[in-house]
Design an enzyme around this catalytic site. Structure first.
Site, PDB file in Angstrom:
ATOM      1  N   LEU A 209       1.015  -1.165   0.126  1.00  0.00           N
ATOM      2  CA  LEU A 209       0.053  -0.039  -0.217  1.00  0.00           C
ATOM      3  C   LEU A 209       0.882   1.055  -0.127  1.00  0.00           C
ATOM      4  O   LEU A 209       1.699   1.320   0.746  1.00  0.00           O
ATOM      5  CB  LEU A 209      -0.925   0.026   1.195  1.00  0.00           C
ATOM      6  N   HIS A 210       0.494   2.197  -0.850  1.00  0.00           N
ATOM      7  CA  HIS A 210       1.264   3.557  -0.728  1.00  0.00           C
ATOM      8  C   HIS A 210       0.413   4.637  -1.390  1.00  0.00           C
ATOM      9  O   HIS A 210       1.101   5.749  -1.324  1.00  0.00           O
ATOM     10  CB  HIS A 210       2.483   3.191  -1.691  1.00  0.00           C
ATOM     11  N   ARG A 211      -0.496   4.487  -1.946  1.00  0.00           N
ATOM     12  CA  ARG A 211      -1.212   5.559  -2.696  1.00  0.00           C
ATOM     13  C   ARG A 211      -1.887   6.458  -1.580  1.00  0.00           C
ATOM     14  O   ARG A 211      -2.580   6.053  -0.662  1.00  0.00           O
ATOM     15  CB  ARG A 211      -2.444   5.241  -3.593  1.00  0.00           C
ATOM     16  N   ARG A 244       6.430   6.063   2.775  1.00  0.00           N
ATOM     17  CA  ARG A 244       5.213   6.681   2.875  1.00  0.00           C
ATOM     18  C   ARG A 244       4.246   6.223   3.781  1.00  0.00           C
ATOM     19  O   ARG A 244       3.836   7.036   4.713  1.00  0.00           O
ATOM     20  CB  ARG A 244       4.668   7.035   1.448  1.00  0.00           C
ATOM     21  N   ASP A 288      -2.292  -1.539  -4.045  1.00  0.00           N
ATOM     22  CA  ASP A 288      -2.801  -0.423  -4.566  1.00  0.00           C
ATOM     23  C   ASP A 288      -1.887   0.110  -5.596  1.00  0.00           C
ATOM     24  O   ASP A 288      -2.215   1.145  -6.368  1.00  0.00           O
ATOM     25  CB  ASP A 288      -3.479   0.824  -3.560  1.00  0.00           C
TER      26      ASP A 288
END
Length: 369
Positions: A209-211, A244, A288
């Site tokens: 996950l990073h968005r 992030r 994502d």
């Protein structure tokens, strides 16, 4: 006899770019009339991962690293634009090839077009039709700046046609990311990275996950983490943490509870081969990201994409991908596991030869005069 070679810049920035450009680079090196330069914008600022990617994909050292680094969209685009323009004036090519949809791709395409250097867009025509995604803006503008558009799937051709792009400039070549996967699959399987983390093949899922839409909203991030805790009751979870995402988990005080759950393994970001070694023997992938939707489709592994849309709809219509929300994740995960044995089709031209088709098309286009 002296051969007047055509000079080509291949721009790379973030990890997916390396994977897409490598097959094109290797195919073009077999053509004696091309002189190749890899331009690393340095947007992928983790030196170790960047260095490993060059080695894993058998790419030479870049001709230059623009050292753009991290930062806001404006910062990255501006830095890449200024620094690549300077390099273009020093080493003007006959063609600039930009892959994908990252900030560096748009910036370098713009710098080249303004200096009248033709631009070729690798992975052109993808559309999520979601203007809130920065990548969607990058994709559309890069396609507009390009005089050669190499597409990975038929829907991308249709998107470009609907936008008025001249069909003579479009060539369906297939998926270069799959070229790298096909070539490296024996090495990937031999890595057995799952063993390093005490995982049992086909008994765990991989999560990335990073968005911003998922990790920057504390309530949504909390819902996602709760869904992972629930899934971990039946299936081990391994989650390489994007910087992030780690920062957002820490800010939301969610990291201690994840660390305390022995069924969830957190790791640092993994290199290309180690990551795909995990994916290749997983029960399913939750993500994502964009490229992972394609790799799981080729491998026949269920992929649950936590997004309201995708610029790769062929992975849903033909492949293993399903779009989900945090609240539907557990149900969709169970459904995906039930269907795991039914190997779906792989989209046409996702066959390991896209790079060769790019080289053939380029020879026709710029060596015909």
């Amino acid at each position: 006899m002296h051969i007047n070679k055509k000079r080509i810049h291949l721009v790379v920035a973030a990890r997916p770019n390396f994977v897409k450009v490598a097959p094109v680079y290797h195919a073009l090196t077999t053509v004696n009339k091309f002189e190749l330069r890899i331009v690393h914008t340095g947007q992928h600022y983790d030196y170790a991962l960047s260095r490993n990617l060059f080695e894993d994909l058998a790419l030479p050292d870049p001709a230059i690293n623009l050292r753009v680094g991290s930062g806001s969209h404006g910062h990255q685009v501006a830095n890449a634009l200024v620094r690549y323009e300077k390099y273009l004036l020093h080493d003007k090519p006959d063609l600039c090839i930009v892959p994908g949809d990252v900030n560096s791709s748009l910036a370098c395409a713009l710098a080249a077009a303004k200096l009248h250097v033709p631009v070729a867009h690798l992975e052109a025509g993808l559309r999520s039709f979601d203007p809130t995604m920065p990548e969607e803006i990058n994709r559309q503008l890069t396609d507009r700046l390009s005089s050669i558009l190499w597409t990975p799937s038929a829907d991308a051709d249709e998107n470009l046609s609907n936008e008025g792009i001249d069909s003579n400039n479009i060539t369906l070549v297939g998926n270069c990311m799959i070229d790298s996967l096909v070539k490296m699959l024996p090495t990937i399987q031999g890595k057995r990275t799952w063993k390093k983390y005490g995982l049992t093949p086909d008994k765990y899922c991989v999560v990335t996950l990073h968005r911003p839409g998922n990790v920057d909203i504390p309530s949504r991030l909390n819902s996602l983490m709760q869904a992972l805790h629930d899934l971990a009751e039946d299936t081990r979870v391994i989650m390489p943490l994007h910087p992030r995402t780690r920062a957002r988990l820490e800010a939301a005080s969610l990291l201690p509870s994840i660390d305390a759950d022995t069924r969830i393994t957190l790791t640092e970001p993994l290199g290309y081969l180690d990551f795909l070694s995990l994916v290749e023997r997983s029960r399913a992938v939750i993500t994502d990201s964009g490229g992972i939707q394609e790799e799981t489709t080729y491998l026949g592994i269920p992929c649950l994409t936590i997004r309201p849309n995708t610029e790769r709809p062929v992975t849903c219509s033909i492949g293993t991908n399903v779009l989900v929300e945090p609240e539907t994740l557990p149900h969709n995960f169970a459904t995906a596991l039930d269907q795991r044995g039914k190997k779906p089709s792989v989209p046409p031209l996702w066959d390991g030869h896209a790079g060769l088709r790019v080289a053939q098309d380029l020879q026709k286009r710029i060596l015909r005069h």
